[in-house]
Design a protein around this motif. Sequence first.
Motif, PDB file in Angstrom:
ATOM      1  N   LYS A  32     -20.710  37.949  34.977  1.00  0.00           N
ATOM      2  CA  LYS A  32     -21.283  37.149  36.033  1.00  0.00           C
ATOM      3  C   LYS A  32     -22.611  36.689  35.743  1.00  0.00           C
ATOM      4  N   GLN A  33     -22.930  36.816  34.583  1.00  0.00           N
ATOM      5  CA  GLN A  33     -24.382  36.525  34.273  1.00  0.00           C
ATOM      6  C   GLN A  33     -24.526  35.446  33.110  1.00  0.00           C
ATOM      7  N   PHE A  34     -25.500  34.933  33.057  1.00  0.00           N
ATOM      8  CA  PHE A  34     -25.804  33.867  31.762  1.00  0.00           C
ATOM      9  C   PHE A  34     -27.326  34.127  31.336  1.00  0.00           C
ATOM     10  N   TRP A  35     -27.256  34.598  29.922  1.00  0.00           N
ATOM     11  CA  TRP A  35     -28.628  34.617  29.339  1.00  0.00           C
ATOM     12  C   TRP A  35     -28.932  33.587  28.352  1.00  0.00           C
ATOM     13  N   ALA A  36     -30.229  33.057  28.230  1.00  0.00           N
ATOM     14  CA  ALA A  36     -30.668  31.960  27.586  1.00  0.00           C
ATOM     15  C   ALA A  36     -32.130  32.376  27.014  1.00  0.00           C
ATOM     16  N   ASP A  37     -32.271  31.633  26.050  1.00  0.00           N
ATOM     17  CA  ASP A  37     -33.639  31.444  25.610  1.00  0.00           C
ATOM     18  C   ASP A  37     -34.525  32.822  25.279  1.00  0.00           C
ATOM     19  N   PRO A  38     -33.493  33.592  24.242  1.00  0.00           N
ATOM     20  CA  PRO A  38     -34.243  34.783  23.816  1.00  0.00           C
ATOM     21  C   PRO A  38     -35.395  34.720  22.807  1.00  0.00           C
ATOM     22  N   ILE A  39     -36.162  35.564  22.975  1.00  0.00           N
ATOM     23  CA  ILE A  39     -37.471  35.686  22.047  1.00  0.00           C
ATOM     24  C   ILE A  39     -37.625  37.207  21.619  1.00  0.00           C
ATOM     25  N   ALA A  40     -37.735  37.619  20.539  1.00  0.00           N
ATOM     26  CA  ALA A  40     -38.000  39.102  20.166  1.00  0.00           C
ATOM     27  C   ALA A  40     -39.570  39.301  19.722  1.00  0.00           C
ATOM     28  N   ILE A  41     -39.950  40.417  20.202  1.00  0.00           N
ATOM     29  CA  ILE A  41     -41.281  40.582  20.065  1.00  0.00           C
ATOM     30  C   ILE A  41     -41.443  42.248  19.596  1.00  0.00           C
ATOM     31  N   LYS A  42     -42.056  42.381  18.591  1.00  0.00           N
ATOM     32  CA  LYS A  42     -42.257  43.789  18.041  1.00  0.00           C
ATOM     33  C   LYS A  42     -43.631  44.226  18.526  1.00  0.00           C
ATOM     34  N   HIS A  43     -43.725  45.511  18.979  1.00  0.00           N
ATOM     35  CA  HIS A  43     -45.096  45.890  19.395  1.00  0.00           C
ATOM     36  C   HIS A  43     -45.247  47.461  19.076  1.00  0.00           C
ATOM     37  N   LYS A  44     -45.884  47.849  18.438  1.00  0.00           N
ATOM     38  CA  LYS A  44     -46.165  49.196  18.211  1.00  0.00           C
ATOM     39  C   LYS A  44     -44.743  49.820  17.648  1.00  0.00           C
ATOM     40  N   ASN A  45     -44.213  49.227  16.588  1.00  0.00           N
ATOM     41  CA  ASN A  45     -42.884  49.847  15.980  1.00  0.00           C
ATOM     42  C   ASN A  45     -41.773  49.707  16.949  1.00  0.00           C
ATOM     43  N   ARG A  46     -41.870  48.938  18.167  1.00  0.00           N
ATOM     44  CA  ARG A  46     -40.737  48.829  18.993  1.00  0.00           C
ATOM     45  C   ARG A  46     -40.412  47.409  19.167  1.00  0.00           C
ATOM     46  N   THR A  47     -39.104  47.197  19.287  1.00  0.00           N
ATOM     47  CA  THR A  47     -38.517  45.742  19.469  1.00  0.00           C
ATOM     48  C   THR A  47     -38.068  45.173  20.686  1.00  0.00           C
ATOM     49  N   PHE A  48     -38.636  44.241  21.370  1.00  0.00           N
ATOM     50  CA  PHE A  48     -38.260  43.866  22.653  1.00  0.00           C
ATOM     51  C   PHE A  48     -37.796  42.603  22.655  1.00  0.00           C
ATOM     52  N   VAL A  49     -36.695  42.232  23.550  1.00  0.00           N
ATOM     53  CA  VAL A  49     -36.230  40.809  23.557  1.00  0.00           C
ATOM     54  C   VAL A  49     -36.207  40.564  25.059  1.00  0.00           C
ATOM     55  N   TYR A  50     -37.009  39.540  25.291  1.00  0.00           N
ATOM     56  CA  TYR A  50     -37.062  38.804  26.479  1.00  0.00           C
ATOM     57  C   TYR A  50     -36.286  37.581  26.603  1.00  0.00           C
ATOM     58  N   PHE A  51     -35.641  37.411  27.730  1.00  0.00           N
ATOM     59  CA  PHE A  51     -34.612  36.504  27.826  1.00  0.00           C
ATOM     60  C   PHE A  51     -34.633  35.910  29.453  1.00  0.00           C
ATOM     61  N   GLU A  52     -34.151  34.540  29.585  1.00  0.00           N
ATOM     62  CA  GLU A  52     -33.828  34.252  30.955  1.00  0.00           C
ATOM     63  C   GLU A  52     -32.320  34.742  31.447  1.00  0.00           C
ATOM     64  N   GLU A  53     -32.345  35.521  32.747  1.00  0.00           N
ATOM     65  CA  GLU A  53     -31.095  35.875  33.041  1.00  0.00           C
ATOM     66  C   GLU A  53     -30.828  35.413  34.306  1.00  0.00           C
ATOM     67  N   PHE A  54     -29.707  34.690  34.414  1.00  0.00           N
ATOM     68  CA  PHE A  54     -29.291  33.786  35.526  1.00  0.00           C
ATOM     69  C   PHE A  54     -27.993  34.512  36.070  1.00  0.00           C
ATOM     70  N   LEU A  55     -28.304  34.887  37.398  1.00  0.00           N
ATOM     71  CA  LEU A  55     -27.000  35.469  38.044  1.00  0.00           C
ATOM     72  C   LEU A  55     -26.334  34.282  38.788  1.00  0.00           C
ATOM     73  N   LYS A  56     -24.952  34.424  38.700  1.00  0.00           N
ATOM     74  CA  LYS A  56     -24.117  33.340  39.181  1.00  0.00           C
ATOM     75  C   LYS A  56     -23.899  33.811  40.559  1.00  0.00           C
ATOM     76  N   SER A  57     -24.146  35.038  41.061  1.00  0.00           N
ATOM     77  CA  SER A  57     -23.892  35.556  42.310  1.00  0.00           C
ATOM     78  C   SER A  57     -24.890  34.832  43.351  1.00  0.00           C
ATOM     79  N   ASN A  58     -26.060  34.768  42.867  1.00  0.00           N
ATOM     80  CA  ASN A  58     -27.319  34.051  43.821  1.00  0.00           C
ATOM     81  C   ASN A  58     -27.564  32.740  43.391  1.00  0.00           C
ATOM     82  N   GLY A  59     -27.088  32.441  42.189  1.00  0.00           N
ATOM     83  CA  GLY A  59     -27.556  30.945  41.547  1.00  0.00           C
ATOM     84  C   GLY A  59     -29.163  31.114  41.215  1.00  0.00           C
TER      85      GLY A  59
END
Length: 75
Positions: A32-59
């Motif tokens: 019930k979700q849609f993920w888009a436009d991911p971007i990976a960022i490495k900071h202090k030897n840790r890897t994070f992926v930021y993305f848009e999360e769209f919830l179909k339940s509330n639009g």
Amino acid sequence: LFIEIWQLAVLNNADISSMSMHRFKLIKIPKKQFWADPIAIKHKNRTFVYFEEFLKSNGKGHISVIEFSDKGTLG
């Protein structure tokens, strides 16, 4: 009938010269979700992926983040 489905995948390898799709690990996205436009960022030897999360339940969508271990797994 045409249904467009997007997937996020991770490749844990500094050598991207051989980016064969079988080497990627798919990230399971809740139905019930849609993920888009991911971007990976490495900071202090840790890897994070930021993305848009769209919830179909509330639009509505928002920015989310997940962290990957050195082995390419969540967490």
